[in-house]
Design a protein around this motif. Structure first.
Motif, short mmCIF file in Angstrom:
data_model
loop_
_atom_site.label_atom_id
_atom_site.label_comp_id
_atom_site.label_asym_id
_atom_site.label_seq_id
_atom_site.Cartn_x
_atom_site.Cartn_y
_atom_site.Cartn_z
N GLU A 151 8.02 12.07 -13.11
CA GLU A 151 8.15 10.70 -12.71
C GLU A 151 7.41 10.22 -11.59
OE1 GLU A 151 10.64 8.70 -13.82
OE2 GLU A 151 10.74 10.08 -15.38
N LYS A 192 3.72 4.45 -7.61
CA LYS A 192 5.08 3.96 -8.06
C LYS A 192 5.72 3.66 -6.66
CE LYS A 192 5.70 5.60 -12.52
NZ LYS A 192 6.75 6.53 -13.47
N ALA A 193 6.53 2.44 -6.40
CA ALA A 193 7.03 2.48 -5.08
C ALA A 193 8.62 3.03 -5.31
CB ALA A 193 7.44 0.63 -5.06
N ASP A 210 11.52 1.78 -4.97
CA ASP A 210 12.57 0.92 -5.47
C ASP A 210 12.13 0.16 -6.85
OD1 ASP A 210 10.60 -0.67 -4.26
OD2 ASP A 210 11.94 -2.27 -3.68
N ARG A 211 11.21 0.74 -7.60
CA ARG A 211 10.59 -0.13 -8.81
C ARG A 211 9.57 0.71 -9.37
NH1 ARG A 211 6.21 -3.08 -7.17
NH2 ARG A 211 5.65 -3.04 -4.76
N GLU A 212 9.16 0.15 -10.44
CA GLU A 212 7.87 0.70 -11.15
C GLU A 212 6.71 0.70 -10.43
OE1 GLU A 212 8.35 2.65 -14.39
OE2 GLU A 212 10.11 2.79 -13.29
N LYS A 213 5.48 0.97 -11.17
CA LYS A 213 4.22 1.06 -10.68
C LYS A 213 3.80 -0.05 -9.72
CE LYS A 213 2.12 -1.08 -14.74
NZ LYS A 213 1.27 -0.66 -15.97
N ASN A 227 1.16 -2.80 -8.28
CA ASN A 227 0.18 -3.65 -9.08
C ASN A 227 -1.22 -3.40 -8.48
OD1 ASN A 227 0.00 -5.39 -7.02
ND2 ASN A 227 1.88 -6.42 -7.34
N GLU A 245 -1.70 -4.25 -4.79
CA GLU A 245 -0.68 -3.51 -3.81
C GLU A 245 -1.55 -2.13 -3.70
OE1 GLU A 245 3.87 -4.53 -4.48
OE2 GLU A 245 3.05 -3.35 -6.06
N SER A 266 2.07 -10.58 -6.94
CA SER A 266 2.96 -10.34 -5.63
C SER A 266 2.59 -9.06 -4.94
CB SER A 266 4.41 -10.27 -6.16
OG SER A 266 4.59 -9.05 -7.02
N GLN A 271 4.16 -6.38 -2.05
CA GLN A 271 5.44 -6.00 -1.06
C GLN A 271 4.94 -5.32 0.07
OE1 GLN A 271 9.16 -5.24 -2.76
NE2 GLN A 271 8.71 -6.27 -4.65
#
Length: 618
Positions: free
Chosen positions: A155, A173-174, A176-179, A181, A184, A344, A346
């Motif tokens: 994972e 991967k962050a 709180d979410r998937e891969k 971008n 980032e 985006s 983050q």
């Protein structure tokens, strides 16, 4: 055994050949050891997916104690980019990483297309195992034998970035979410590019991976005594790839020794292609980028701040075809798809910089490892040569396979210098078989020798001439040119050499080569009797397995190339990439040999290709 004797004919003395014939007669007799060992392998075949795989892997890689850079790891140069500011480098590198993430997802989804043979019994399925070993894998040093770390599905995915010898772990991967971008990932790389120069000079741990394998294994065991180092090494070995952000090598790095003038070198900006190849193969030494590496890692992608980029790859997991296809796929995707800066972004934590606990004995090893690496790099005689008069379009017009043609050119070039042929290795894919890698096409044939002798009939007093017209070699030093053979006879000898080379190539790719069976007989001799039969301690066997000319076709669809060092101190390495109108060669030798010269061999190769065209063009 008959084929073994045939390959020995052009490379050993008549007396040695007669001795080996006697050994073979005893070995192959109905009551000899040979049939017993052969039956042992037949039974092994029935119980294993590929009876030869681990014999081959250990012999070719895991048991070799030489350092990986130059001796084993190839370097690949891809078409340079143009970076104006540091963020350009970060964005480009982020796109490379993002494409690798997409490729990994494709592999996990089972969407990798099954490849099939496109020649010689066409449409047979090819083993795809190599493609699944590239990402997340690593070679581990051992005191006597290395091992491989092969990835499992995880994972957590990350890459290791090395910049100015500092190592950073960048999660992909962050929490709180998937891969992540591209933007980032680029922001993480931008942080690293700004952070590394501001930090105190780190311990050059990467330089230790350039040492002989047994020495590096001891150093690694010492590092692993500290828990923090254990975690660092685990992160490196499990990383999807290692990204090395490099400073460019000086433009004059190791540039002496080229034959001809500037037109023989293809330049990009202020750096020639030879300089860029040195960067990828070994990093340039302890004062440059060699500590900015982890040579055990299967995929080390290298990006320089002047736009030069490529990779150094650890060879044991895969042949070049899988690596080249992946890298060219990435290059083409980046080249044809504009960078999207609107994605985006983050806020993410800064990437973790790996800290090492260095024992005094390891601190002393940095100095010694640096000296040995510099000595090894200074010994490499290497250059990239683009032969521009013609390429595979002309060769195909002569109704000859480009690979066969170039192999004969390599033989002729060697003969023109030394007056004899030597054991030659060319890799032949055996992917028609489960876990198949390569067998050896031996290009130094009796037919090639006879043709080379005839082609050199008017050259050099060191070459024995056979002449039925009573002409003798001049006793003085003047070069007297005369002709013994007609063009038609030379062409006939060439066609015989082509036919033999083609026959060996086809046998190999269809699984009927002799090197893997010979290796199997040798290893089964150890396992069955506890020792080696005389066949494998005979001088002929040593000569047959000392590859003074190590070659391979490394075909790239882009303007890229891949090169490597010789496999023996007195040898040459030569990769080649035939394009329609030119052929790119990467030629290597070692200065310490005293009897080899990459420039001299390149010059002879240039002349050989020219006279072959003169022979065949009409």
């Amino acid at each position: 055994m008959a084929e073994y004797l045939r390959l020995l004919e052009p490379i050993v003395s008549p007396a040695q050949l007669e001795k080996t014939k006697g050994i073979i007669k005893q070995f192959a007799a109905p009551n000899g050891l040979g049939p017993q060992l052969h039956q042992y392998l037949v039974e092994k075949r029935e119980n294993e997916d590929n009876w030869a795989y681990y014999y081959w892997l250990n012999d070719m890689y895991m048991d070799v104690r030489l350092p990986l850079p130059i001796n084993s790891n190839p370097g690949m140069v891809l078409p340079p980019r143009k970076f104006l500011v540091a963020t350009d480098l970060a964005r480009f590198s982020a796109r490379v990483i993002f494409e690798i993430m997409k490729h990994k997802e494709m592999l996990l989804s089972g969407a990798l297309e099954q490849e099939r043979a496109n020649s010689r019994e066409k449409n047979q399925p090819l083993c795809m195992a190599q493609y699944y070993r590239l990402l997340g894998s690593c070679r581990r040093p051992g005191l006597e034998r290395d091992s491989q770390y092969l990835p499992e599905e995880r994972e957590e995915e990350h890459v290791i970035v090395i910049c100015r010898n500092h190592m950073y772990c960048v999660p992909l991967k962050a929490p709180d979410r998937e891969k992540l971008n591209v933007n980032e990932i680029a922001s993480q790389l931008t942080f690293i590019i700004g952070d590394a120069p501001c930090m105190a000079e780190p311990p050059p741990v990467g330089i230790l991976t350039s040492a002989p394998r047994g020495i590096w294994a001891k150093d690694r065991n010492t590092l692993l005594l500290e828990e923090r180092n254990q975690r660092n090494i685990e992160l490196i070995e499990q990383a999807l790839i290692v990204l090395c952000i490099d400073e460019p090598l000086p433009g004059s790095f190791n540039s002496e020794g080229f034959f001809g003038s500037t037109p023989t070198m293809h330049r990009t900006g202020h750096r020639d292609e030879t300089n860029m190849a040195h960067e990828m193969i070994h990093g340039g030494g302890s004062s440059f980028n060699t500590p900015n590496r982890w040579f055990d890692k299967t995929m080390q992608i290298i990006v320089c701040n002047d736009g030069t980029w490529g990779l150094c790859y650890e060879h044991s997991t895969s042949e070049g075809i899988a690596v080249i296809q992946l890298m060219e796929k990435i290059y083409k995707e980046i080249d044809t798809t504009p960078f999207d800066s609107t994605g985006s972004q983050q806020h993410l934590p800064s990437p973790e910089r790996l800290e090492w606990v260095i024992a005094p004995e390891i601190a002393r090893r940095f100095t010694l490892a640096s000296k040995e690496a510099n000595k090894m790099i200074d010994n490499l005689d290497f250059f990239v040569y683009r032969f521009k008069p013609y390429g595979k379009s002309f060769i195909k017009s002569c109704k000859v396979s480009p690979d066969v043609y170039i192999q004969l050119a390599l033989q002729l070039a060697y003969f023109k210098i030394y007056g004899h042929l030597v054991t030659t290795y060319e890799s032949a894919s055996t992917r028609r078989f489960l876990l198949g890698r390569v067998d050896c096409i031996r290009s130094a044939t009796t037919e090639a020798l006879e043709w080379a002798k005839a082609m050199c009939q008017d050259e050099g007093a060191n070459i024995t001439l056979e002449c039925d017209q009573g002409l003798e070699e001049p006793q003085d030093s003047r070069k007297v040119k005369f002709s013994i053979y007609s063009k038609d006879h030379l062409r006939e000898l060439f066609r015989c050499a082509v036919a033999r080379q083609t026959e060996i190539m086809v046998k190999n790719i269809l699984g009927n080569g002799i090197d893997i069976p010979l290796l199997g007989l040798r290893e089964s001799s150890r396992e069955v009797t506890g020792s080696l039969h005389e066949l494998f301690t005979d001088e002929s066997y040593a000569i047959a397995n000392c590859f003074l000319l190590s070659t391979s076709q490394v075909a790239c669809s882009t303007n890229s190339f891949m090169g490597y060092g010789p496999v023996t101190p007195r040898g040459y390495g030569c990769s080649y990439n035939p394009h329609p109108d030119e052929i790119v060669f990467c030629i290597s030798a070692f200065y310490a040999s005293g009897d080899t010269s990459a420039a001299r061999y390149g010059k002879s190769l240039k002349e050989s290709l020219r006279i072959m065209r003169d022979l065949l063009e009409d």
